[in-house]
Every structure is written in structure tokens, then in C-alpha cells.
Write a protein that holds these residues in place. Sequence first.
Motif, PDB file in Angstrom:
ATOM      1  N   ALA A 103       0.844  -1.192   0.000  1.00 50.78           N
ATOM      2  CA  ALA A 103       0.000   0.000   0.000  1.00 50.78           C
ATOM      3  C   ALA A 103       0.881   1.244   0.000  1.00 50.78           C
ATOM      4  O   ALA A 103       2.026   1.207   0.484  1.00 50.78           O
ATOM      5  CB  ALA A 103      -0.939   0.013   1.204  1.00 50.78           C
ATOM      6  N   ALA A 104       0.330   2.356  -0.536  1.00 46.02           N
ATOM      7  CA  ALA A 104       1.047   3.633  -0.540  1.00 46.02           C
ATOM      8  C   ALA A 104       0.055   4.749  -0.812  1.00 46.02           C
ATOM      9  O   ALA A 104      -1.014   4.533  -1.410  1.00 46.02           O
ATOM     10  CB  ALA A 104       2.156   3.635  -1.593  1.00 46.02           C
ATOM     11  N   ASN A 105       0.403   5.945  -0.366  1.00 44.52           N
ATOM     12  CA  ASN A 105      -0.379   7.133  -0.712  1.00 44.52           C
ATOM     13  C   ASN A 105       0.570   8.291  -0.977  1.00 44.52           C
ATOM     14  O   ASN A 105       1.677   8.336  -0.422  1.00 44.52           O
ATOM     15  CB  ASN A 105      -1.361   7.496   0.407  1.00 44.52           C
ATOM     16  N   VAL A 106       0.143   9.200  -1.850  1.00 42.01           N
ATOM     17  CA  VAL A 106       1.000  10.318  -2.213  1.00 42.01           C
ATOM     18  C   VAL A 106       0.178  11.602  -2.184  1.00 42.01           C
ATOM     19  O   VAL A 106      -1.018  11.607  -2.535  1.00 42.01           O
ATOM     20  CB  VAL A 106       1.643  10.109  -3.601  1.00 42.01           C
ATOM     21  N   LEU A 107       0.818  12.695  -1.757  1.00 37.78           N
ATOM     22  CA  LEU A 107       0.240  14.034  -1.770  1.00 37.78           C
ATOM     23  C   LEU A 107       1.140  14.905  -2.619  1.00 37.78           C
ATOM     24  O   LEU A 107       2.346  15.019  -2.337  1.00 37.78           O
ATOM     25  CB  LEU A 107       0.143  14.604  -0.345  1.00 37.78           C
ATOM     26  N   VAL A 108       0.587  15.510  -3.686  1.00 42.02           N
ATOM     27  CA  VAL A 108       1.365  16.336  -4.601  1.00 42.02           C
ATOM     28  C   VAL A 108       0.759  17.738  -4.624  1.00 42.02           C
ATOM     29  O   VAL A 108      -0.454  17.900  -4.823  1.00 42.02           O
ATOM     30  CB  VAL A 108       1.384  15.750  -6.024  1.00 42.02           C
ATOM     31  N   HIS A 109       1.615  18.764  -4.437  1.00 39.80           N
ATOM     32  CA  HIS A 109       1.170  20.152  -4.439  1.00 39.80           C
ATOM     33  C   HIS A 109       1.588  20.831  -5.747  1.00 39.80           C
ATOM     34  O   HIS A 109       2.648  20.521  -6.301  1.00 39.80           O
ATOM     35  CB  HIS A 109       1.773  20.906  -3.250  1.00 39.80           C
TER      36      HIS A 109
ATOM     37  N   GLY B 143      -3.015   3.784  -3.284  1.00 39.28           N
ATOM     38  CA  GLY B 143      -3.041   2.487  -3.954  1.00 39.28           C
ATOM     39  C   GLY B 143      -2.765   1.372  -2.964  1.00 39.28           C
ATOM     40  O   GLY B 143      -2.035   1.563  -1.985  1.00 39.28           O
ATOM     41  N   PHE B 144      -3.335   0.184  -3.222  1.00 42.63           N
ATOM     42  CA  PHE B 144      -3.105  -0.946  -2.331  1.00 42.63           C
ATOM     43  C   PHE B 144      -3.342  -2.248  -3.094  1.00 42.63           C
ATOM     44  O   PHE B 144      -3.969  -2.262  -4.165  1.00 42.63           O
ATOM     45  CB  PHE B 144      -4.014  -0.877  -1.100  1.00 42.63           C
ATOM     46  N   SER B 145      -2.818  -3.366  -2.529  1.00 47.07           N
ATOM     47  CA  SER B 145      -2.937  -4.691  -3.143  1.00 47.07           C
ATOM     48  C   SER B 145      -3.503  -5.672  -2.129  1.00 47.07           C
ATOM     49  O   SER B 145      -3.237  -5.570  -0.925  1.00 47.07           O
ATOM     50  CB  SER B 145      -1.573  -5.182  -3.646  1.00 47.07           C
ATOM     51  N   PHE B 146      -4.271  -6.659  -2.630  1.00 48.72           N
ATOM     52  CA  PHE B 146      -4.840  -7.688  -1.788  1.00 48.72           C
ATOM     53  C   PHE B 146      -4.025  -8.978  -1.844  1.00 48.72           C
ATOM     54  O   PHE B 146      -3.799  -9.632  -0.834  1.00 48.72           O
ATOM     55  CB  PHE B 146      -6.285  -7.984  -2.214  1.00 48.72           C
ATOM     56  N   LEU B 147      -3.599  -9.360  -3.060  1.00 43.04           N
ATOM     57  CA  LEU B 147      -2.896 -10.629  -3.245  1.00 43.04           C
ATOM     58  C   LEU B 147      -1.417 -10.415  -3.534  1.00 43.04           C
ATOM     59  O   LEU B 147      -0.559 -10.913  -2.835  1.00 43.04           O
ATOM     60  CB  LEU B 147      -3.563 -11.421  -4.382  1.00 43.04           C
ATOM     61  N   GLY B 148      -1.124  -9.694  -4.624  1.00 41.19           N
ATOM     62  CA  GLY B 148       0.269  -9.466  -4.976  1.00 41.19           C
ATOM     63  C   GLY B 148       0.878  -8.348  -4.150  1.00 41.19           C
ATOM     64  O   GLY B 148       0.202  -7.650  -3.392  1.00 41.19           O
ATOM     65  N   HIS B 149       2.180  -8.151  -4.327  1.00 42.30           N
ATOM     66  CA  HIS B 149       2.892  -7.106  -3.610  1.00 42.30           C
ATOM     67  C   HIS B 149       3.875  -6.448  -4.555  1.00 42.30           C
ATOM     68  O   HIS B 149       4.369  -7.074  -5.492  1.00 42.30           O
ATOM     69  CB  HIS B 149       3.641  -7.686  -2.399  1.00 42.30           C
TER      70      HIS B 149
ATOM     71  N   SER C 104       3.054  11.801   2.501  1.00 39.44           N
ATOM     72  CA  SER C 104       3.123  10.655   1.592  1.00 39.44           C
ATOM     73  C   SER C 104       3.757   9.482   2.318  1.00 39.44           C
ATOM     74  O   SER C 104       4.674   9.666   3.143  1.00 39.44           O
ATOM     75  CB  SER C 104       3.937  11.023   0.351  1.00 39.44           C
ATOM     76  N   ASN C 105       3.304   8.273   2.004  1.00 38.46           N
ATOM     77  CA  ASN C 105       3.795   7.083   2.707  1.00 38.46           C
ATOM     78  C   ASN C 105       3.857   5.895   1.757  1.00 38.46           C
ATOM     79  O   ASN C 105       3.075   5.796   0.806  1.00 38.46           O
ATOM     80  CB  ASN C 105       2.877   6.714   3.886  1.00 38.46           C
TER      81      ASN C 105
END
Length: 851
Positions: free
Chosen positions: A56-62, A107-113, A148-149
Amino acid sequence: MRRIIYTIAAVGFSFLVGHVVFAARFELTPPSTGFITGCDSAISIEIDTEGATSDAANVLVHYDPTKIEIVDTNPTVAGIQIRNGNAYEAYADNVVLPGSGLIRLTGFSFLGHLSGRATFGTIIFRGRAGAADAAFTIEYVAGSTTDSNIAEFLTSDDLLTGVGNGSYTFRGGSCVADVVPPNVLNPAPAPDERGVPLDTNITFDIRDSQSGVDLDTLTVNVDGIIYTRGGLNRFSFVGTPESYAVAINPDTDFTPGAPVLVEINASDFSGNNMAPYRYLFNQPAAPPPIPPSCEALGCAAPAECTAEPVLPEDIAEEPTVPESQQLFLSDFSFYGADGTIQFLPNRNNEITTLANSSVIVSIAASKFPREVERVVLAVNSFSYLLGYNSTADAYQTILRVPASVARFPLIILVDYIDGAHDRVEGTFVLLSRGFVWQGTAANKLSGATVTLYESSSTPRVWDAVPYHQVNPQTTDMQGQFSYLVPPGRYYLLVQKDGYRDQTTPVFEIANNVVNQNVEILVKPPTLAEVWDPAAPVTENIQNVVQNLGEKTIYAAEVLQKDVLDNPEVEKTNENIAAPAVVAVAIVSYGTAISFGSLLPFLQLLFTQPILLLFPKRRKGWGVVYHSLSKMPVDLAIVRLYEKVTNRLVQTRVTDKGGRFAFFVQPGQYFIKVIKPDFSFPTNFLKDKKEDEKYFDLYHGEEITVTEKNTLVTPNIPVDPAGEGKTKPDKRIVLAYFGRKVQNIIAPLGILAAAVSVLISPRIWMMGVLVGHCLLYALFRRLARSKKPKSWGIVYENQTKAPVGLTVARIFDTEYNKLLETQVTDGRGRYSFLVGNNAYYVTFSKPGFAPK
């Protein structure tokens, strides 16, 4: 029910496991470039986990909404969204807040990575009118979780350690797709212009009304010298990408009497490449279309024209005209190919042409300082009279050069009416025709098709029609061919049925003669061609075996010709492949060999060679060993100090058996042991004098010596440093594969270095090979552990199938200390080297119950 792992004794290997540190990044790609105002533009948000695994990841863009307008990529959903990437299986919180200039994407994944680099999202935007530049900034604060993470799989730790932002510029232009390359206008000197001063500058305009001219791609070739924007030879320019004015001040003046060739190449910012713009100026005057007639030579009829006039007796005399009135060979013009190609004398006054060919010789009447009586040319004991051609206002003749390959003196005698005369000397260099051959130079091939190509950014078949020749040519009974061409760069393609097509390397022609000798290879017949259904089977088998042998020889010849003997391959090998081999060696060996082990090994190598040459012959050694596993400790530094003064007396380095010895004189001493990842003195065995097979244990006590040349050989236990914390299974398996790759690369590097030496047998390349061998020996000595003679096997309890990639850990029972970690191979094998003691082993793998 989950499966259970069991172990049994068998046979196996052990591998070293390295430490892995994880990090991850968000980057905007490209980080900087130029866009057209008002046109749809795109940048991508790239994510790189740098070896870690993320789900999983999230991004903040200014961004600045007064300069940037974000284009909605999903009109079916309310609001404005950017385009999702392919890094994860699902995306959410895709929101653009124009008022605050903020873009959010999760974004995130359930099965793959995700493990590596991928596109997290794409921003489609337009530059607003009046905006000259703009930036996109990824929100990131070290240690924060509200920015962002990038989440690590299983632990959910934030892996993000850095970001790459974007900075962009805008310019005017058309949003319509640019398919038109740049064009050149107003070249000066103009094409085919004559009489241009030799110190003239070259100027031209280059334009592209859409995306603009990319100056970094502009090259101007002036008689073989390349001028670029930032290279060794540079052009000057003014203007904008839509239209530049370019000027070149050549480093040296042009050659008198020689044409100047200019070639211009460039691309625009849309990647459209222009066709080479080539032209000549200062070309010599064209020769007459036909040789001089008998009337021009002053003869009433051809029978009365003397083809070989008797040379005047005073031909050997020195010129009698003043030096200022003496002629030079460059005052005369020599033409071949029916007068279409001019042969220019080189600095040694040599005229080069093909043997057994015709040459037109001409000199303008204006070149003579006095009234001429006659002009005679002598070559190879033959003489020719140059007759006056009133149409060309020149003295001319046609001579047939000898058929033999040789160098012949060329003498021109000029007699003036007033009795003075002049003498001009030079040399005719007559070259043979080229030929096509196979096997040996004596085996020349007729009927081969030879095609001459011009070498440029767009190679093309050389047009021979303007030069009264044909291209391609077919070799004659002697396998011969030849071309007379203007100076330039060319290459040949030779083809013949039953033979392999052969393309020569590009060659430079300065003397107008193409006469390369080209070898082509016979292609072995196919198996279908050698198998005769009507013939006996034994005969067919013999034919097939012979055919396979011919194919092997053919493959070796192709390798020799196309690789080992190819100057382009050799150049690429020296400039790219060989440095790459060195780089791979440094990376693969450097990451496997620790610096802490290298220095002690070198000390052992140069100061204690007896330990390397005769490790088992000498008795009475002391041993440095692992206090828990009881195994000898290799490359430990053992130092003997004088007790009273703390002076270092002797230093030893242990070999693979952990052995060392000191010969000392009477006195008081103490010993220290240094080894990375170990501590001395031992804490686990501090109260023991004996330990299994080791006696006289040393813990740092004073050693008193009373006799000369006493051998000091205590056994010294050292403890493993650290707390013995277990690493996550994923990191251990990843390090296992990394070590596998190193073990594969190491020997392949020697093979690659050997191939480089075959291609480029240079001394420094041989040094690379020797160095590679030494590094490989060092790698095997320092980075590869000793292979035990027996294995254990991990298998699944129900199917009894071996279980690979299982993490096995061995612990000391008494102190519960982790000693070593391994990963089972594809057949479930593992092994640990330990001494006599009590131990226990754990086994773990995702999807199985730990054992």
C-alpha cells in the motif's frame, strides 16, 4: 490444517547471508523538461521500493493552480482525477483539489505485492496562459505518517525515505502533432559556389515552426571536422528554437583547389530527424566533355597525330623561367571516370588512380605566364602532347596509364616561344582493382555482386550514373571490381549464391579509388540437401556428419570475422564491454568480500606464507575458536604485547584452522584478539580451562616466559558479538538469492574477461583477466564458506516432498544464542558446521507451521 516441517539427516550446502537495509522513494518523471502552453502534458509519479516489499502507498502532490490546470482523466466520476498507475491492484482517494492545489492518490494490493519500481500514477495537465514555469512538489517529512507514505508488507512500517520533485517550463507553440523535421535555409557560401576565399566562415539558418530545433542534436560536418553546441569544436548561434542563425569559424583555412563538403544534421524536440543537408562549394572547374580533337592538336587527320612524340632532349634541364613564373602540379587538372571525377595531388605531388585506366590532363591557358610553344607530358617513358582546345581555352590530352600496379614518375615540360622553358614533376600512383575471395587470396570468385553504399545518417546505394559507372558491379573472371568515387565514407555489400552476405566496415576514401579486397564465406548446405533417399544409409550418415562438421567450421569463421576480427566490435569491447566487466567484478566481489576480512588475509598472505603452503604439517599451534559452535575462527588478528611497557611484540593472523603461534624470549606478556563480529575475552567460558578438545584456554591473563625461543600457543575462545537477533525470513531469503547471484556472476566474469582478451588482445586487457582471476580466488577464499560433507533435509510431513526456501536457524542450547542462519535449497537441503556441543535448530517458512 497447516502443514508441518520435519527434518532428517542427509547431504547439503550452506550459504552466507548478508544484511539488507530497505528504503523507498516517490519520484516525478521527467524531473524537468519544457512543455507547450495550453497543450495536454503528462508527468508520471514513479514509486521505487528499492528491494523492500510493499502492499500500500499514498501520495500528496502540491502545485500552483494559477499556473497549472489539471485535466480530468475519468469524466464518468464526479470531480477531477489523475490517471491510476500499475503499481498496485486497486486505487482509492483519487482526488484533485484545484482550489488548494493538492493531488491525493492511494493504492493498495490484496494478493500481490510491489517489490521494485513501477508507475504509481500519471498527472495530465496544461500550462495556463502567461505561465513561464511551474513546479510539482511531493509532500514528505521524515518520520511523519500524515504525509506521503509507502507501507511495508506485514509490518506496515513507512518505507519512504526520499522524494524527487519536478520543475517545468512553458513556451508557445502548436498542440498539433509535430511530424515535420527542421529545415536549412540561406547557406553561405552557397552550394556549388566557386572562388570562395579560403578563410571564409560558414553560415546558415535552421528553422522548425512547431516543436523547435533541438540544438543539442545539431551537428555540422565541415570536411570531416564535426562542430556541435558543446563539443571540442563549437558553432555559434543566435535566435530561438523556432529559428536559429548558425555560424562556424573553421579552425584552419580550406585547402587550395579542393572542394569543401558541408553536411548538416539536426532533430526537433519531437524527435523528427531531418535528412542530411549536404552541399559542396569551391569545386574545381568542370573538365571538357570530350577529349581534344586532332584539329585542336594541330593535325590535319588522325593518322598524322603523334600519340607518342619524341621528348625534347633538354627534358632533364632545370627551368629557365624565374621562380615567380614557375608552375606547380596543382596548376594542372587530372580527371578520371570520363572527366567526372578530379584527382587532386597530395602533399607529395602524387596523383592516384587505377592501373589500366584513362586520365584527362588539362591546364587553363591563363595559367601560363608567357606565350606557349608546346606542352609535353611524360610518364613511364611515354610522352603526350597537350593540344590547345579553343572551346575550353586550355591545353589538354588523354593518357592511358600503364596496366601494371606501380609508381611512375610524371614529368611535364613547358616550352615558351621566347626560348624559356619550365619543368613540373610529380608521381602517378597506380592501384590494382579490388577482388572478392574465399578461403585463400588465390581463390578469387567471379560472378559476385558488389554494391557500394554511401555511409551517412541514412545509408544509401551510391549513385554511379553521374560518374559514368554502374553500381552494383559483378566481379569478372578474376573476381575483380573497382569504383572511382568522390572523397567520402563508404562501405560494400558483397553477395553470391551459396555464400554468406558480407558487409565491410565503413572506410574513408580520400584518393578516389574503391578497391577493397573482401572475403566471403561458403554457406554449408542444409541437411535436406546432403540427404539422398536413394543412397545407402551409411553414406547419408557420413554426409550428415561431414555437414555438421562444415557447419561448425562455418560458425567459427563467422565468429572470427564478425567478432574477433571486427574493428567496430573490438572498439566497443575496449570502450564498453571491458570496463563493464571490471565494474561487474568490483560490484560482485566488492559486495561479497568484507574489508574487515581483506586486510587480515593480505597480512596472512605476505607475512605468514607457511600457513598457506603447509597448513597441516606443523604441530603445536594455538587455536582461536568460536566459544559456542567450537569452530575455528579464520583471519582473526592475534597480537602479543609486553606486559610492563604495553609494547606490541608480534602479530599473527589465523588461517582457516584458526591456528597461530608465537616464538618469544623470556619476559611477561599478554595477548589480544581482534575479529569483526566477535569479542575477546570470552564471557561464556571465562571460568573454564578446558572446553571439549581445547585445553589451556586463555582469557587475557599474564603469560610468563622463562626460557629462550619459547613457543606460546594457547587456545583462545572468542564470543559472537551482538545479541543474536533473528532477521525476518523475507530478508534472509532475499539475501540467499543475492548470494546465489554473486556465485553465478563470479565465474562468468572470468569467462567474459577471457572473451574480451580474445577480441582485443591488449596488455591492459590481459591485466583485466589476470586481475579478475585474482579477485575470483579472493572471493572463494573470503566470501564462500566451507562446504560440509553431509546435509539435513527439510520435507513436508504428508507428501514427503522436500521444502525449499525454508529458513533454518541453529542455536546454542546452554545460552540460547543464535549461531547461524541458512536457507534450504531446491531439494530442501541445509547444513551447519559446528563442534562438539549441544544445539537446537528451528525451521520456518510462510504457509507452514514452524518447527
